[in-house]
Write a protein that holds these residues in place. Structure first.
Motif, mmCIF file in Angstrom:
data_model
loop_
_atom_site.group_PDB
_atom_site.id
_atom_site.type_symbol
_atom_site.label_atom_id
_atom_site.label_comp_id
_atom_site.label_asym_id
_atom_site.label_seq_id
_atom_site.Cartn_x
_atom_site.Cartn_y
_atom_site.Cartn_z
ATOM 1 N N THR A 145 -46.113 -9.384 -39.515
ATOM 2 C CA THR A 145 -45.015 -9.846 -40.373
ATOM 3 C C THR A 145 -43.721 -10.083 -39.603
ATOM 4 O O THR A 145 -42.815 -10.728 -40.126
ATOM 5 N N ILE A 146 -43.618 -9.581 -38.369
ATOM 6 C CA ILE A 146 -42.385 -9.835 -37.612
ATOM 7 C C ILE A 146 -42.414 -11.226 -36.969
ATOM 8 O O ILE A 146 -41.439 -11.631 -36.353
ATOM 9 N N ILE A 147 -43.526 -11.929 -37.118
ATOM 10 C CA ILE A 147 -43.744 -13.312 -36.697
ATOM 11 C C ILE A 147 -43.799 -13.456 -35.179
ATOM 12 O O ILE A 147 -44.734 -13.996 -34.630
ATOM 13 N N SER A 162 -36.937 -9.461 -33.260
ATOM 14 C CA SER A 162 -38.050 -10.131 -33.930
ATOM 15 C C SER A 162 -37.578 -11.446 -34.551
ATOM 16 O O SER A 162 -36.414 -11.603 -34.907
ATOM 17 N N SER A 164 -38.544 -12.544 -37.463
ATOM 18 C CA SER A 164 -38.241 -12.304 -38.880
ATOM 19 C C SER A 164 -36.812 -11.790 -39.051
ATOM 20 O O SER A 164 -36.117 -12.156 -39.997
ATOM 21 N N ASN A 165 -36.326 -10.976 -38.122
ATOM 22 C CA ASN A 165 -34.948 -10.481 -38.174
ATOM 23 C C ASN A 165 -33.964 -11.630 -37.955
ATOM 24 O O ASN A 165 -32.952 -11.735 -38.648
ATOM 25 N N LEU A 167 -34.522 -14.798 -38.548
ATOM 26 C CA LEU A 167 -34.560 -15.647 -39.740
ATOM 27 C C LEU A 167 -33.749 -15.024 -40.878
ATOM 28 O O LEU A 167 -33.045 -15.728 -41.606
ATOM 29 N N GLY A 168 -33.838 -13.708 -41.020
ATOM 30 C CA GLY A 168 -33.061 -13.003 -42.040
ATOM 31 C C GLY A 168 -31.569 -13.146 -41.803
ATOM 32 O O GLY A 168 -30.791 -13.348 -42.742
#
Length: 178
Positions: A145-147, A162, A164-165, A167-168
């Motif tokens: 999930t962290i891509i 990460s 995902s971080n 992108l967030g």
């Protein structure tokens, strides 16, 4: 970790220090932790109020028959004190306390895919730079999930690189500007 688990771990470490067997017990505790962590059935047995204490003790002593006398004493004491469910936490606490006394720093790196040896070497170098310690144990956890990228945890420090971080963060920036 519970306070009780830490107290038992400190007691077993003190006993092992008196007998100069702390490294042997460290190996035992690693084995105990990995065995319990890897077995849902054993976790259920330890937690079950239905299974008699003597049956738990007998099962644990058979499973860990190759371990040191100190580990057998720990199992007996935990079962006799109705604390058998704490065995995994006591083992983990012992490992942490022992590593701390030895100056070993534990690091966890979370990646989307398993680490390659080259990337592992780079991560180890970064951990050594952050901690100033040459004694480092590295644990790799895989979380798709962290891509991409990685999350590095060393003690209280967490470095999140990460995808995902990132992108967030982008999403939050766009939300602010709208």
């Amino acid at each position: 970790m519970s306070r009780a688990a830490i107290r038992y771990a400190k007691a077993i470490l003190q006993k092992a220090n008196q007998n100069n067997t702390e490294a042997v017990v460290f190996g035992d505790m690693q084995s105990v932790y990995k065995t319990i962590e890897g077995s849902r059935e054993l976790q259920t047995v330890l937690q079950s109020p239905v299974i008699k204490a003597n049956d738990k003790k007998e099962a644990l002593l058979k499973i860990f028959s190759g371990q040191s006398e100190a580990t057998h004493i720990l199992i007996n004491v935990l079962v006799d004190n109705k604390r058998a469910p704490l065995l995994r936490a006591v083992a983990k606490s012992y490992i942490d306390i022992y590593n701390d006394h030895q100056g070993v720093k534990a690091a966890t790196v979370i990646t989307a895919v398993p680490l390659t040896s080259e990337l592992e070497a780079n991560v180890m170098a970064k951990v050594k730079e952050l901690t100033g310690s040459d004694k480092v144990t590295l644990k790799n956890e895989v979380d798709p999930t962290i891509i991409g990228g990685f999350i590095l945890k060393v003690g209280d420090i967490q470095y999140n690189a990460s995808i995902s971080n990132q992108l967030g963060n982008l999403k939050r920036e766009f939300s602010k500007s709208i």
